[in-house]
Design an enzyme around this catalytic site. Structure first.
Site, PDB file in Angstrom:
ATOM      1  N   GLU A 327     -28.540 -13.023  19.700  1.00 54.12           N
ATOM      2  CA  GLU A 327     -29.184 -11.789  19.236  1.00 54.12           C
ATOM      3  C   GLU A 327     -30.132 -11.154  20.249  1.00 54.12           C
ATOM      4  OE1 GLU A 327     -29.282 -12.291  14.474  1.00 54.12           O
ATOM      5  OE2 GLU A 327     -30.785 -13.481  15.510  1.00 54.12           O
TER       6      GLU A 327
HETATM    7  C1  ACM Z   1     -28.455 -17.135  14.687  1.00 56.77           C
HETATM    8  O1  ACM Z   1     -28.294 -17.287  13.473  1.00 56.77           O
HETATM    9  N1  ACM Z   1     -29.075 -16.058  15.138  1.00 56.77           N
HETATM   10  C2  ACM Z   1     -27.954 -18.090  15.635  1.00 56.77           C
END
Ligand code: ACM
Length: 671
Positions: A327
């Site tokens: 992310e």
């Molecule tokens: C995640 O759930 N951002 C690895």
């Protein structure tokens, strides 16, 4: 690969003893066979019963790691606590000359707490002796858990039923990720959950130690990281070592995650110079994806990372090391002129390539430390060497792609227990379903999976009730044969293991009682319990769609008392199914009894909410349940009723939870 050999599961005999709807506890007869969780690879019922009396002792022979003595001693304490027998042996000691030990443990060699170690065992219960044999002490520890699950009772006392068990895991990587960063998790929480993991034969704890909301590991060379990034809530190096040792004593590997370059705000509080854009930075208090990002063009970033990884490599002996990598949207990279210039100069086309550049720098550091890099599936980028491991979370496609491209991988997509989905959802997810398009070699690179306990919406008070008992269903998926997949049977066994797990101090059941007492403001909790047992917290992150929650919000309300598998909702759904299938009067009575209870509950809930202001937001929910139940009762009486508005209202989320019995009532209305 030896661990993957498929054996026939001979559970036919075992299943004969099953008693549907039983509530757990130590059962009579050979019923215990059908309560084992995870289901062993092979179980053959034997003759007779081994009777346990107060002379019962344990002897260890062979060539084990010395951890087995403590493990066998813990086994004895659990046994005497459960049976109430005053067993004579204080500790199981090396070289003890016990003439006639009831349980003999025979180990060929010391186990190594590393990936792929032999964890198999053979357990034989005969009338005069219990024998547990294994290549390694890790196998015998799994066998001890099986033996405790076999503990049975009848009119003559406690016994182990005659049996021969041959068992080994389907996957070598059976993990639980604990996010200690968003909400800090004290040492005791980690330890009791390690005990719970061992009880269901899990063998990896992935420790998520840094986030936007906290930097939780003491770093001696850069103390501002934990001192300014943690609100004082961090693990000292001594404590991390203690956890690693505690886990290793239970056959569990521990590997850390330092999530970079995103999810890194807390690093920047004490070291804003590592950021892509100038600070200052503060510990993040909200939930979501945030922009602060390490600067991949800054040599100091690699100096600090090398120092952090070097200190941590000395604490975590496991060969795997997780660098996160998820992310990172790169917004701060886009905004930073010096980073844009750096990219242009080096022909780095986009942020994905820039993150690959960053990861390759980390790879050099980790290789120097003898570590294998693990990252979330975002790190699967062209040009990364195949000795890194991909942790698949956004979809199982990345696991398949990784396997095809020569990478090892583990699966967490489908095992996100923070989504508050029922155990059945996770149980159905198989890392290697029969129809998966992978060759034998590619399949061998799928090591297993991890349940992930992200901690936005849990606190130390509620976290166990999010991990357990559902994680036991995931543990079974990763240990047992692929053919073990009956959901109803899993739930029956889950009810049993939920009670057994309490003996490790896990709070998944007892804290709920405490939280209800607090919510009821000291008054009788019954009306709250009736409601809480038919609702589940909003799923798949809808709980915080309005961004109402932050780090220090009260996680003490109805959605926190509610669990992912609402107990009475599950029971009611099967009662409705039984009634609609059979039309029997007794099934009808069961359904009617539940509906009447819900109708009657509302008045009590109103009185309670009157005295407990924190419950008032749930009043419309209680009313919706009453009206829904009244609808069901009218239908049972054969009355035609207008249902649409009542059903629609009952489907509305209230107070961050939803009723789980609406579809079942609707089924009663069908002509
Ligand atoms: C995640 O759930 N951002 C690895």
């Amino acid at each position: 690969m030896k661990l993957r050999t498929i054996w026939n599961v001979c559970m036919g005999v075992a299943m004969l003893g099953a008693i549907q709807g039983s509530e757990g506890g130590v059962a009579g007869g050979e019923e215990a066979f059908s309560r084992l969780m995870p289901v062993p690879q092979e179980l053959v019922a034997g003759e007779g019963r081994y009777r346990i009396d107060k002379t019962f002792t344990v002897k260890v022979s062979g060539n084990p790691d010395e951890r087995i003595y403590a493990a066998a001693s813990r086994f004895l304490r659990r046994l005497d606590q459960r049976t109430g027998l005053f067993l004579p042996q204080d500790y199981v000691e090396q070289g003890e000359a016990l003439e006639a030990a009831g349980l003999e443990i025979v180990v060929s060699r010391p186990g190594s707490v590393t990936l792929g170690e032999d964890e198999s065992y053979r357990l034989t219960v005969a009338e005069d002796k219990v024998r547990l044999e294994a290549e390694t002490d890790l196998g015998t520890m799994h066998g001890l858990e099986t033996l405790l699950q076999l503990l049975s009772a009848d009119g003559n006392g406690y016994y182990f039923p005659g049996a021969s068990v041959t068992d080994y895991p389907r996957f070598p990587w059976r993990g639980l990720m604990i996010d200690s960063a968003r909400h800090f998790m004290p040492m005791d929480m980690i330890k009791r959950n390690l005990d719970g993991m061992a009880a269901v034969k899990m063998n990896v704890m992935h420790w998520h130690l840094t986030e936007d909301q906290g930097f939780r590991a003491e770093i001696k060379s850069y103390p501002r990281l934990h001192e300014l990034g943690s609100d004082g809530m961090f693990y000292t190096q001594e404590q991390m070592r203690e956890i690693v040792a505690y886990a290793a004593d239970r056959g569990i590997r521990v590997y850390p995650e330092f999530d970079v370059p995103g999810h890194a705000t807390a690093w920047l509080v004490g070291h804003p110079e590592l950021a892509s854009l100038p600070g200052p930075y503060e510990i993040e208090r909200g939930w979501g994806i945030f922009d602060p990002t390490l600067d991949p063009t800054n040599e100091k970033v690699y100096e600090v990372l090398e120092a952090v990884f070097t200190e941590m490599a000395a604490i975590f002996p496991d060969e795997y090391f997780h660098i996160g990598g998820d992310e990172n949207e790169g917004h701060h990279w886009d905004k930073a002129e010096h980073i844009q210039a750096f990219m242009k100069e080096r022909g780095i086309a986009d942020n994905h390539q820039l993150q690959s550049f960053f990861n390759k720098r980390l790879l050099v550091i980790l290789e120097k430390l003898g570590k294998k890099m693990v990252g979330w599936d975002e790190i699967l980028q062209p040009g990364m060497p195949t000795d890194i491991m991909i942790h698949s979370w956004r979809g199982r496609e990345s696991m398949v792609a990784a396997a095809k491209d020569g990478y090892a991988s583990i699966l967490s997509n489908g095992y996100y227990i923070d989504l508050m989905q029922p155990a059945s959802e996770h149980y159905r997810v198989d890392p290697l379903p029969a129809d998966i398009d992978l060759s034998e070699d590619e399949r061998a690179r799928v090591f297993g999976g991890e349940a992930t306990m992200w901690s936005e919406h849990v606190t130390v008070e509620t976290v166990d009730s999010r991990i357990w008992p559902r994680t036991a269903a995931i543990a079974e998926r990763l240990w047992s044969d692929a053919s073990v997949r009956d959901v109803e049977d899993m739930y029956r066994r889950l009810d049993t293991i939920a009670l057994q797990l309490e003996e490790h101090g896990l709070t998944h059941l007892k804290n709920r009682e405490m939280m209800m007492r607090r919510l009821a403001n000291g008054y009788d909790t019954e009306p709250l319990r009736v409601l809480a047992d038919v609702v589940e917290p909003l799923k798949i992150y809808r709980r915080n769609a309005d961004l109402s929650y932050r780090s220090f919000s009260p996680y003490t309300l109805l959605p926190d008392v509610a669990v992912a598998d609402a107990k009475d909702a599950r029971r009611f759904r099967s009662q409705v199914t039984a009634y609609l299938e059979t039309g029997h009067a007794s099934d009808k009575q069961a359904v009617q009894g539940m509906l009447e209870r819900w109708v009657a509950n509302h008045d009590g809930f109103v009185r309670l909410a009157d005295r407990s202001p924190a419950l008032r937001e749930a009043l419309p929910l209680s009313e919706a349940l009453r009206d829904l139940a009244a609808l069901g009762l009218a239908s049972l009486r054969g009355e035609l009723v207008e249902a649409k508005a009542v059903l629609a209202r009952a489907r509305e989320p209230v107070a961050k939870v939803e009723l789980q019995v609406v579809d079942a009532v609707e089924r009663l209305l069908a002509p």
